[in-house]
Design a protein around this motif. Structure first.
Motif, PDB file in Angstrom:
ATOM      1  N   ILE A 381       7.704  15.511   0.210  1.00 12.34           N
ATOM      2  CA  ILE A 381       7.096  16.520   1.343  1.00 12.34           C
ATOM      3  C   ILE A 381       5.710  16.650   1.218  1.00 12.34           C
ATOM      4  CG2 ILE A 381       7.213  18.827   2.160  1.00 12.34           C
ATOM      5  CD1 ILE A 381      10.422  18.981   1.214  1.00 12.34           C
ATOM      6  N   LEU A 382       4.913  16.097   1.889  1.00  8.29           N
ATOM      7  CA  LEU A 382       3.532  16.185   2.000  1.00  8.29           C
ATOM      8  C   LEU A 382       2.824  17.236   2.853  1.00  8.29           C
ATOM      9  CD1 LEU A 382       2.938  12.068   2.499  1.00  8.29           C
ATOM     10  CD2 LEU A 382       3.614  13.467   0.516  1.00  8.29           C
ATOM     11  N   GLY A 383       2.252  18.016   2.270  1.00  8.03           N
ATOM     12  CA  GLY A 383       1.547  19.266   2.837  1.00  8.03           C
ATOM     13  C   GLY A 383       0.153  18.917   3.545  1.00  8.03           C
ATOM     14  N   PRO A 384      -0.434  19.891   3.976  1.00  9.77           N
ATOM     15  CA  PRO A 384      -1.464  19.427   4.971  1.00  9.77           C
ATOM     16  C   PRO A 384      -2.886  19.130   4.237  1.00  9.77           C
ATOM     17  CG  PRO A 384      -1.119  21.690   5.057  1.00  9.77           C
ATOM     18  CD  PRO A 384       0.100  20.928   4.415  1.00  9.77           C
ATOM     19  N   TYR A 385      -3.691  18.335   4.461  1.00  8.75           N
ATOM     20  CA  TYR A 385      -5.032  17.921   4.011  1.00  8.75           C
ATOM     21  C   TYR A 385      -6.001  18.778   4.643  1.00  8.75           C
ATOM     22  CZ  TYR A 385      -9.402  15.247   3.369  1.00  8.75           C
ATOM     23  OH  TYR A 385     -10.620  14.690   3.288  1.00  8.75           O
ATOM     24  N   ILE A 386      -6.996  19.285   3.668  1.00  7.67           N
ATOM     25  CA  ILE A 386      -7.982  20.365   4.255  1.00  7.67           C
ATOM     26  C   ILE A 386      -9.264  19.753   3.745  1.00  7.67           C
ATOM     27  CG2 ILE A 386      -8.837  22.521   4.323  1.00  7.67           C
ATOM     28  CD1 ILE A 386      -5.867  23.304   3.590  1.00  7.67           C
ATOM     29  N   LYS A 387      -9.996  19.294   4.778  1.00 10.15           N
ATOM     30  CA  LYS A 387     -11.442  18.795   4.061  1.00 10.15           C
ATOM     31  C   LYS A 387     -12.435  19.887   4.070  1.00 10.15           C
ATOM     32  CE  LYS A 387     -15.221  15.729   5.432  1.00 10.15           C
ATOM     33  NZ  LYS A 387     -15.827  14.507   6.323  1.00 10.15           N
ATOM     34  N   LEU A 388     -13.131  20.292   3.023  1.00 13.70           N
ATOM     35  CA  LEU A 388     -13.835  21.650   2.890  1.00 13.70           C
ATOM     36  C   LEU A 388     -15.235  21.338   2.804  1.00 13.70           C
ATOM     37  CD1 LEU A 388     -11.544  23.637   0.269  1.00 13.70           C
ATOM     38  CD2 LEU A 388     -11.811  23.884   2.879  1.00 13.70           C
ATOM     39  N   GLY A 389     -15.805  19.814   2.480  1.00  9.72           N
ATOM     40  CA  GLY A 389     -17.154  19.629   2.168  1.00  9.72           C
ATOM     41  C   GLY A 389     -17.554  18.575   2.841  1.00  9.72           C
ATOM     42  N   SER A 390     -19.056  18.620   3.309  1.00 11.43           N
ATOM     43  CA  SER A 390     -19.360  17.467   3.955  1.00 11.43           C
ATOM     44  C   SER A 390     -19.693  16.193   3.238  1.00 11.43           C
ATOM     45  CB  SER A 390     -20.918  17.641   4.424  1.00 11.43           C
ATOM     46  OG  SER A 390     -21.820  18.304   3.257  1.00 11.43           O
ATOM     47  N   GLU A 391     -19.508  16.373   1.848  1.00  9.06           N
ATOM     48  CA  GLU A 391     -19.400  15.161   0.977  1.00  9.06           C
ATOM     49  C   GLU A 391     -18.057  14.690   0.602  1.00  9.06           C
ATOM     50  OE1 GLU A 391     -21.665  15.881  -2.721  1.00  9.06           O
ATOM     51  OE2 GLU A 391     -23.219  17.315  -1.736  1.00  9.06           O
ATOM     52  N   ALA A 392     -17.118  15.309   1.310  1.00  8.91           N
ATOM     53  CA  ALA A 392     -15.925  14.830   1.059  1.00  8.91           C
ATOM     54  C   ALA A 392     -15.446  13.348   2.283  1.00  8.91           C
ATOM     55  CB  ALA A 392     -14.833  15.882   1.181  1.00  8.91           C
ATOM     56  N   GLY A 393     -14.989  12.310   1.531  1.00  4.38           N
ATOM     57  CA  GLY A 393     -15.014  11.078   2.529  1.00  4.38           C
ATOM     58  C   GLY A 393     -13.370  10.531   2.361  1.00  4.38           C
ATOM     59  N   ILE A 394     -12.943  10.281   3.512  1.00  5.84           N
ATOM     60  CA  ILE A 394     -11.483   9.396   3.302  1.00  5.84           C
ATOM     61  C   ILE A 394     -11.807   8.146   4.236  1.00  5.84           C
ATOM     62  CG2 ILE A 394      -9.394   9.241   4.016  1.00  5.84           C
ATOM     63  CD1 ILE A 394      -9.657  10.904   1.658  1.00  5.84           C
ATOM     64  N   THR A 395     -11.942   6.945   3.852  1.00  8.40           N
ATOM     65  CA  THR A 395     -12.417   5.772   4.332  1.00  8.40           C
ATOM     66  C   THR A 395     -11.302   5.095   5.309  1.00  8.40           C
ATOM     67  OG1 THR A 395     -11.857   4.293   2.548  1.00  8.40           O
ATOM     68  CG2 THR A 395     -13.963   5.495   2.688  1.00  8.40           C
ATOM     69  N   THR A 396     -10.228   5.443   4.904  1.00  6.66           N
ATOM     70  CA  THR A 396      -9.288   4.646   6.008  1.00  6.66           C
ATOM     71  C   THR A 396      -8.318   5.283   6.774  1.00  6.66           C
ATOM     72  OG1 THR A 396      -9.147   3.120   4.166  1.00  6.66           O
ATOM     73  CG2 THR A 396      -7.427   2.984   5.828  1.00  6.66           C
ATOM     74  N   ASN A 397      -7.448   6.388   6.131  1.00 11.66           N
ATOM     75  CA  ASN A 397      -6.711   7.094   6.917  1.00 11.66           C
ATOM     76  C   ASN A 397      -5.942   8.126   6.019  1.00 11.66           C
ATOM     77  OD1 ASN A 397      -5.354   8.329   9.196  1.00 11.66           O
ATOM     78  ND2 ASN A 397      -4.500   6.746   9.832  1.00 11.66           N
ATOM     79  N   LEU A 398      -5.048   8.940   6.345  1.00 11.87           N
ATOM     80  CA  LEU A 398      -4.729  10.308   5.263  1.00 11.87           C
ATOM     81  C   LEU A 398      -3.626   9.709   4.727  1.00 11.87           C
ATOM     82  CD1 LEU A 398      -5.050  13.303   7.519  1.00 11.87           C
ATOM     83  CD2 LEU A 398      -6.880  12.189   6.255  1.00 11.87           C
ATOM     84  N   VAL A 399      -2.584   8.873   5.273  1.00  7.13           N
ATOM     85  CA  VAL A 399      -1.321   8.510   4.636  1.00  7.13           C
ATOM     86  C   VAL A 399      -1.356   7.048   4.672  1.00  7.13           C
ATOM     87  CG1 VAL A 399       1.097   8.763   4.760  1.00  7.13           C
ATOM     88  CG2 VAL A 399      -0.281  10.587   5.355  1.00  7.13           C
ATOM     89  N   ASN A 400      -0.842   6.464   3.516  1.00  7.16           N
ATOM     90  CA  ASN A 400      -0.856   4.953   3.540  1.00  7.16           C
ATOM     91  C   ASN A 400       0.716   4.869   3.134  1.00  7.16           C
ATOM     92  OD1 ASN A 400      -0.491   2.163   2.895  1.00  7.16           O
ATOM     93  ND2 ASN A 400      -1.445   2.502   0.935  1.00  7.16           N
ATOM     94  N   LEU A 401       1.626   4.460   3.989  1.00 10.66           N
ATOM     95  CA  LEU A 401       3.172   4.102   4.012  1.00 10.66           C
ATOM     96  C   LEU A 401       3.143   2.585   3.626  1.00 10.66           C
ATOM     97  CD1 LEU A 401       5.705   5.611   4.030  1.00 10.66           C
ATOM     98  CD2 LEU A 401       5.921   4.435   6.532  1.00 10.66           C
ATOM     99  N   ALA A 402       3.281   2.395   2.330  1.00  8.42           N
ATOM    100  CA  ALA A 402       3.363   0.879   1.874  1.00  8.42           C
ATOM    101  C   ALA A 402       4.578   0.472   1.537  1.00  8.42           C
ATOM    102  CB  ALA A 402       2.528   1.199   0.503  1.00  8.42           C
ATOM    103  N   SER A 403       5.441   1.423   1.963  1.00 13.81           N
ATOM    104  CA  SER A 403       7.144   0.759   1.503  1.00 13.81           C
ATOM    105  C   SER A 403       7.929   1.760   2.738  1.00 13.81           C
ATOM    106  CB  SER A 403       7.377   1.068   0.149  1.00 13.81           C
ATOM    107  OG  SER A 403       8.960   0.887   0.160  1.00 13.81           O
ATOM    108  N   PRO A 404       8.966   1.063   3.222  1.00 12.39           N
ATOM    109  CA  PRO A 404       9.642   1.729   4.038  1.00 12.39           C
ATOM    110  C   PRO A 404      10.573   2.838   3.261  1.00 12.39           C
ATOM    111  CG  PRO A 404      10.822  -0.440   3.588  1.00 12.39           C
ATOM    112  CD  PRO A 404       9.170  -0.413   3.172  1.00 12.39           C
ATOM    113  N   VAL A 405      10.971   3.979   3.943  1.00  9.87           N
ATOM    114  CA  VAL A 405      11.687   5.010   3.426  1.00  9.87           C
ATOM    115  C   VAL A 405      13.167   4.999   3.933  1.00  9.87           C
ATOM    116  CG1 VAL A 405      11.753   7.735   3.067  1.00  9.87           C
ATOM    117  CG2 VAL A 405       9.505   6.432   3.522  1.00  9.87           C
ATOM    118  N   ASP A 406      14.058   5.432   2.916  1.00  7.87           N
ATOM    119  CA  ASP A 406      15.521   5.216   3.530  1.00  7.87           C
ATOM    120  C   ASP A 406      15.732   6.812   4.242  1.00  7.87           C
ATOM    121  OD1 ASP A 406      18.239   5.559   3.728  1.00  7.87           O
ATOM    122  OD2 ASP A 406      18.560   5.589   1.253  1.00  7.87           O
ATOM    123  N   PRO A 407      16.270   6.492   5.435  1.00  3.88           N
ATOM    124  CA  PRO A 407      16.519   7.449   6.365  1.00  3.88           C
ATOM    125  C   PRO A 407      17.386   8.638   5.853  1.00  3.88           C
ATOM    126  CG  PRO A 407      17.410   5.670   7.250  1.00  3.88           C
ATOM    127  CD  PRO A 407      16.514   5.286   6.109  1.00  3.88           C
TER     128      PRO A 407
END
Length: 442
Positions: A381-407
């Motif tokens: 269970i992944l909670g929300p991401y909160i960017k608080l500073g101008s020096e905070a950087g995410i270069t690609t995206n918020l979530v990397n789903l690198a494997s399928p998940v069992d439904p």
């Protein structure tokens, strides 16, 4: 840094050399004992941790930030016997005090006469059926490791006042290795300093044998360890252990799995209140992973970090973890980590929020396949991401789903589907759900 008080030494050639010196003067104003008559005590600011000795009455006071609190009396001016037999007089004289359950009077160990004063005091209280070891103000040197017994306590006057300095470069600080295991140990109110330097050290708090039950850790500061600061070895299962506040400075675990390492596959009901970690990369030259968990159950209410903190949480195998607030604010990472939080395998993980102030990472969350246990990243269970500073950087995206998940064991993300990159090539299973605007709006 100086050895005993960790005063700052300006780097050669720096232009703002006055800033660390001013911070040193501020600390010296607290570290150096004040001496004057009791009637003049109100003329001095009662800074937290400051010590005042009344030269006419022998009364000793500690500042709490607002007022002076009497700690005891020395000499012939007050209620103390003056013969060094009471606890307060012994502590003020710099002794390590052993309060054994079955002893009729406190016993003391002079740190100037032994290389193992704290272990000596623990041996005394253990022989008396358990009890408490009390630390004086100042630095007590100990070869290390310190090996607590069941039903024993080590208590200091506060993390800025009582400091244990482990002198053996390779020794652990607090070592839980007794064949019988230990129960009901308490550690509170002191700093545990490692040997520091440019070489690897032991581990600050290390569980290596059998199980530790009902450990209580109050407030500790850990400094100068070039290794993990808290490690549970494989096959060891501490349980029902409670840790109120651990603060870590100038520790380098860049070449370890983590600053905190749970390597064992079991160990239930372990709780941490606040972990504040400010690692360095001066020895390894690498980012430090802060919390690594392979198994057992760990709950952390607040995880905050700066310095060379890389990956904040690294979960694998079958560990069960729950984190409240994750505050990521690195300031000196050698490289940008691929993610802030990595969750592998099918162990349950709950992350309430991630707050990001400084530093750069590719992703906030990475969900991946655990090759050791051959399990997909289920039950997260992944909670929300909160960017608080101008020096905070995410270069690609918020979530990397690198494997399928069992439904049948889905993972949930409290955010938009646009925040998710699917980087595996095995096709959608519907097991990972981005909640987005799900629910009823009002």
């Amino acid at each position: 840094m100086t050895d005993n008080h960790q005063y700052e030494t300006p780097t050669a050639g720096t232009l703002d050399w006055d800033e660390p010196l001013n911070r040193n003067f501020e600390r010296i104003d607290t570290d150096v004992e004040l001496r004057d008559t009791d009637a003049n005590r109100s003329n001095y600011v009662a800074k937290a941790g400051a010590k005042f000795l009344a030269t006419d009455t022998g009364n000793v006071y500690l500042g709490d930030g607002g007022s002076w609190t009497q700690l005891g009396t020395i000499g012939s001016g007050g209620g103390s016997s003056g013969d060094g037999s009471d606890v307060t007089s012994l502590i003020l004289a710099g002794y390590v005090v052993a309060l054994g359950r079955n002893n009729s009077a406190p016993q003391s160990v002079d740190p100037e006469t032994t290389a193992t004063p704290i272990q000596d005091a623990l041996d005394i209280v253990n022989a008396a059926g358990g009890g408490e070891v009390r630390l004086p103000a100042g630095v007590v040197e100990e070869t290390g490791p310190i090996r607590p017994y069941e039903e024993t306590q080590i208590t200091g006057l506060g993390v800025e006042l009582s400091k244990i300095a482990i002198t053996d470069q390779n020794a652990d600080g607090i070592l839980f290795d007794r064949d019988s295991g230990v129960s009901r140990v308490k550690l509170d109110g002191f700093a545990l300093n490692g040997p520091a330097g440019s070489q690897p050290t032991g581990v600050a708090i290390h569980h290596t044998n059998r199980d530790t039950q009902d450990l209580f850790v109050g407030r500790l500061v850990l400094w100068g360890w070039n290794n993990s600061v808290y490690r549970v070895d494989e096959g060891v299962g501490p349980f029902q252990c409670r840790h109120e506040q651990l603060t870590i400075y100038e520790c380098d675990a860049g070449d370890q799995d983590g600053l905190f390492e749970f390597r064992s596959y079991y160990g239930p009901a372990n709780w941490f209140g606040t972990i504040a970690a400010y690692p360095s990369a001066t020895v390894s030259g690498q980012n430090t992973t802060v919390f690594f968990s392979r198994g057992g159950t760990q709950t952390v209410d607040y995880l905050t970090m700066g310095g060379s903190a890389g990956v904040a949480i690294d979960q694998t195998w079958d560990s069960l973890i729950e984190f409240g607030n994750v505050h990521w604010e690195p300031t000196s990472n050698p490289t940008n980590p691929p993610t802030i939080i990595r969750l592998l395998g099918h162990g349950t993980a709950v992350i309430d929020t991630v707050k990001h102030v400084t530093g750069v990472a590719d992703y906030v969350y990475e969900l991946g396949y655990d090759s050791y246990s051959a399990n997909a990243p289920n039950r997260k269970i992944l909670g929300p991401y909160i960017k608080l500073g101008s020096e905070a950087g995410i270069t690609t995206n918020l979530v990397n789903l690198a494997s399928p998940v069992d439904p049948a064991a889905p993972s949930l993300y409290q955010g938009s589907p646009d925040d998710v990159d699917v980087t595996h090539s095995e096709g959608a299973t519907g097991g990972f759900r981005a909640l987005g605007t799900a629910g009823t709006g009002f």
